[in-house]
Design an enzyme around this catalytic site. Structure first.
Site, PDB file in Angstrom:
ATOM      1  N   SER A  43      -0.598   4.106   0.726  1.00 42.67           N
ATOM      2  CA  SER A  43      -1.348   5.058   1.552  1.00 42.67           C
ATOM      3  C   SER A  43      -0.541   5.635   2.714  1.00 42.67           C
ATOM      4  CB  SER A  43      -2.638   4.417   2.059  1.00 42.67           C
ATOM      5  OG  SER A  43      -3.492   4.157   0.961  1.00 42.67           O
ATOM      6  N   ALA A  84     -18.332  -3.312 -14.562  1.00 38.18           N
ATOM      7  CA  ALA A  84     -19.597  -3.108 -13.840  1.00 38.18           C
ATOM      8  C   ALA A  84     -19.513  -3.702 -12.437  1.00 38.18           C
ATOM      9  CB  ALA A  84     -20.760  -3.709 -14.625  1.00 38.18           C
ATOM     10  N   GLY A  85     -18.301  -3.725 -11.870  1.00 41.40           N
ATOM     11  CA  GLY A  85     -18.116  -4.234 -10.515  1.00 41.40           C
ATOM     12  C   GLY A  85     -18.172  -3.106  -9.502  1.00 41.40           C
ATOM     13  N   ASN A 105     -19.835  -3.674 -20.232  1.00 40.35           N
ATOM     14  CA  ASN A 105     -19.239  -4.752 -19.439  1.00 40.35           C
ATOM     15  C   ASN A 105     -19.280  -6.067 -20.199  1.00 40.35           C
ATOM     16  OD1 ASN A 105     -18.063  -5.595 -16.928  1.00 40.35           O
ATOM     17  ND2 ASN A 105     -19.959  -6.714 -16.511  1.00 40.35           N
ATOM     18  N   ARG A 106     -18.282  -6.927 -19.900  1.00 46.31           N
ATOM     19  CA  ARG A 106     -18.234  -8.257 -20.510  1.00 46.31           C
ATOM     20  C   ARG A 106     -19.557  -8.988 -20.282  1.00 46.31           C
ATOM     21  NH1 ARG A 106     -13.443 -11.779 -18.088  1.00 46.31           N
ATOM     22  NH2 ARG A 106     -14.772 -11.542 -16.263  1.00 46.31           N
ATOM     23  N   THR A 107     -20.104  -8.858 -19.084  1.00 44.09           N
ATOM     24  CA  THR A 107     -21.422  -9.423 -18.775  1.00 44.09           C
ATOM     25  C   THR A 107     -22.433  -8.269 -18.866  1.00 44.09           C
ATOM     26  OG1 THR A 107     -20.298 -10.883 -17.211  1.00 44.09           O
ATOM     27  CG2 THR A 107     -22.712 -10.785 -17.088  1.00 44.09           C
ATOM     28  N   ASP A 146     -13.732   7.486  -3.445  1.00 42.24           N
ATOM     29  CA  ASP A 146     -13.137   6.987  -4.695  1.00 42.24           C
ATOM     30  C   ASP A 146     -13.620   7.777  -5.910  1.00 42.24           C
ATOM     31  OD1 ASP A 146     -11.499   4.965  -3.693  1.00 42.24           O
ATOM     32  OD2 ASP A 146     -13.145   3.524  -3.643  1.00 42.24           O
ATOM     33  N   SER A 189       0.831  -1.217   0.000  1.00 47.02           N
ATOM     34  CA  SER A 189       0.000   0.000   0.000  1.00 47.02           C
ATOM     35  C   SER A 189       0.860   1.259   0.000  1.00 47.02           C
ATOM     36  CB  SER A 189      -0.911   0.011   1.220  1.00 47.02           C
ATOM     37  OG  SER A 189      -1.571   1.260   1.303  1.00 47.02           O
ATOM     38  N   LYS A 232     -14.265  -3.239   1.567  1.00 46.32           N
ATOM     39  CA  LYS A 232     -15.105  -2.040   1.414  1.00 46.32           C
ATOM     40  C   LYS A 232     -16.594  -2.316   1.662  1.00 46.32           C
ATOM     41  CE  LYS A 232     -11.945   0.345  -1.730  1.00 46.32           C
ATOM     42  NZ  LYS A 232     -11.768   1.047  -3.016  1.00 46.32           N
TER      43      LYS A 232
HETATM   44  P1  ATR Z   1     -14.096  -4.568  -8.534  1.00 46.27           P
HETATM   45  O1  ATR Z   1     -14.779  -4.525  -7.202  1.00 46.27           O
HETATM   46  O2  ATR Z   1     -12.631  -4.258  -8.503  1.00 46.27           O
HETATM   47  O3  ATR Z   1     -14.818  -3.738  -9.550  1.00 46.27           O
HETATM   48  P2  ATR Z   1     -15.307  -6.988  -9.482  1.00 46.27           P
HETATM   49  O4  ATR Z   1     -16.574  -6.632  -8.793  1.00 46.27           O
HETATM   50  O5  ATR Z   1     -14.794  -8.381  -9.404  1.00 46.27           O
HETATM   51  O6  ATR Z   1     -14.117  -6.091  -8.981  1.00 46.27           O
HETATM   52  O7  ATR Z   1     -15.475  -6.555 -11.010  1.00 46.27           O
HETATM   53  C1  ATR Z   1     -14.491  -6.832 -11.946  1.00 46.27           C
HETATM   54  C2  ATR Z   1     -14.920  -6.222 -13.284  1.00 46.27           C
HETATM   55  O8  ATR Z   1     -13.893  -6.440 -14.241  1.00 46.27           O
HETATM   56  C3  ATR Z   1     -16.176  -6.837 -13.867  1.00 46.27           C
HETATM   57  O9  ATR Z   1     -16.879  -5.837 -14.566  1.00 46.27           O
HETATM   58  C4  ATR Z   1     -15.597  -7.888 -14.820  1.00 46.27           C
HETATM   59  O10 ATR Z   1     -16.477  -8.257 -15.884  1.00 46.27           O
HETATM   60  P3  ATR Z   1     -17.664  -9.339 -15.628  1.00 46.27           P
HETATM   61  O11 ATR Z   1     -18.728  -8.625 -14.858  1.00 46.27           O
HETATM   62  O12 ATR Z   1     -18.088  -9.769 -16.987  1.00 46.27           O
HETATM   63  O13 ATR Z   1     -17.007 -10.462 -14.823  1.00 46.27           O
HETATM   64  C5  ATR Z   1     -14.422  -7.139 -15.362  1.00 46.27           C
HETATM   65  N1  ATR Z   1     -13.366  -7.989 -15.927  1.00 46.27           N
HETATM   66  C6  ATR Z   1     -12.478  -8.764 -15.271  1.00 46.27           C
HETATM   67  N2  ATR Z   1     -11.628  -9.361 -16.129  1.00 46.27           N
HETATM   68  C7  ATR Z   1     -11.977  -8.942 -17.377  1.00 46.27           C
HETATM   69  C8  ATR Z   1     -11.478  -9.191 -18.701  1.00 46.27           C
HETATM   70  N3  ATR Z   1     -10.415 -10.010 -18.912  1.00 46.27           N
HETATM   71  N4  ATR Z   1     -12.098  -8.584 -19.735  1.00 46.27           N
HETATM   72  C9  ATR Z   1     -13.147  -7.766 -19.529  1.00 46.27           C
HETATM   73  N5  ATR Z   1     -13.678  -7.491 -18.320  1.00 46.27           N
HETATM   74  C10 ATR Z   1     -13.082  -8.076 -17.255  1.00 46.27           C
END
Ligand code: ATR
Length: 271
Positions: A16, A127-128, A150-152, A101, A14, A65
């Site tokens: 920080s 979208a995490g 987002n991927r999903t 943040d 860290s 968090k």
């Molecule tokens: P955080 O709290 O850091 O945002 P998270 O909630 O695990 O972590 O979210 C990770 C994000 O990165 C998600 O949006 C994930 O996409 P999915 O929702 O489809 O899983 C995205 N992510 C992680 N690896 C990825 C990759 N190789 N390509 C595209 N998106 C990725």
């Protein structure tokens, strides 16, 4: 002397403590700021012990968090919207939870010469939790549009629905980006942990457009390199966001706003 700490797991690397020590020196505040490792299954117990020892405030990082959000007695509106807390303040009425943040990201973007968020077409990747945490402060800057991809796709659509009352936000999948154009692309995915970037079409950026990676590293991140390969007008990694979110926390605890510029220069002398 007042004691503060960042709590996380892992916590060894860290930045920080260094950032807050520099803020304290710069503003003439007498305080101690440490990094504390909490066991994954005992965040609440660790926090309780530190509060009992007289600590005045905490920065909260991965993976705590959401737990910090749950244990806070009171929350700022931006923490409530984020569903996560990255800053705790010990008050006479208990623990106050905030989330700095998003403000950190906005301040870091505004520190880039020539960048105006008002009226900008912004693409936010991911979208995490990281993306949820920055949506409200970004929308407060009145972009022309904010698209979450987002991927999903469903997770992006859900986020867009949750924040629709705050501004022009939409959500969808990465494959829907073909042929679209943005002034600013912000990476909030975890892909960079594996030195990867999300699967993106060429030509997303308008001429002079910028790329901001919420992740940072000692070397250019994969997303920064992607931006350079796309002819971005500017690229930045997330060190500025890290320093700026810390400055917001420091201001909450100490009532004075540190200057982030000299701290950035100290952390990365070559820029
Ligand atoms: P955080 O709290 O850091 O945002 P998270 O909630 O695990 O972590 O979210 C990770 C994000 O990165 C998600 O949006 C994930 O996409 P999915 O929702 O489809 O899983 C995205 N992510 C992680 N690896 C990825 C990759 N190789 N390509 C595209 N998106 C990725």
């Amino acid at each position: 002397m007042d004691h503060y700490a960042v709590i996380g797991n892992p916590i060894g690397h860290s930045k920080s403590p260094q950032i807050h020590s520099l803020f304290a020196r710069q503003t003439g505040q007498d305080l101690v700021y440490e990094a504390i490792l909490a066991p994954p299954d005992d965040f609440a117990g660790t926090l309780r012990r530190l509060v009992a020892q007289g600590y005045r405030g905490f920065s909260i990082t991965v993976p705590f968090k959401h737990q910090a959000f749950a244990v806070a007695d009171r929350l700022s509106e931006r923490a409530r919207r984020a569903g996560a807390v990255n800053t705790l303040q010990v008050t006479p009425d208990g623990l106050f939870g905030d989330n700095t943040d998003g403000a950190g990201l906005v301040n870091a973007l505004q520190a880039v010469p020539g960048v105006t968020l008002a009226g900008a077409r912004i693409l936010l990747l991911g979208a995490g939790g990281a993306v949820r945490g920055v949506l409200a402060p970004l929308l407060a800057e009145h972009p022309a549009s904010l698209h979450v991809a987002n991927r999903t796709p469903e997770k992006a659509s859900t986020l867009a629905r949750d924040f629709a009352d705050l501004g022009p936000v939409s959500g969808g999948g990465l494959d829907g980006l073909e042929g679209r154009h943005f002034d600013l692309v912000i990476n909030g995915t975890a892909a960079g942990l594996n030195d990867q970037v999300p699967d993106l079409p060429d030509g997303l950026l308008t001429p002079g457009g910028g790329c901001y990676d919420m992740m940072y590293g000692d070397n250019p991140t994969a997303f920064v390199r992607w931006g350079q390969s796309q002819g971005a007008g500017w690229t930045r990694d997330g060190l500025g966001m890290l320093v700026a979110q810390a400055a917001e926390a420091f201001a909450l605890w100490r009532g004075c706003q540190p200057d982030t510029g000299p701290v950035m220069a100290a952390l990365r002398p070559e820029t």
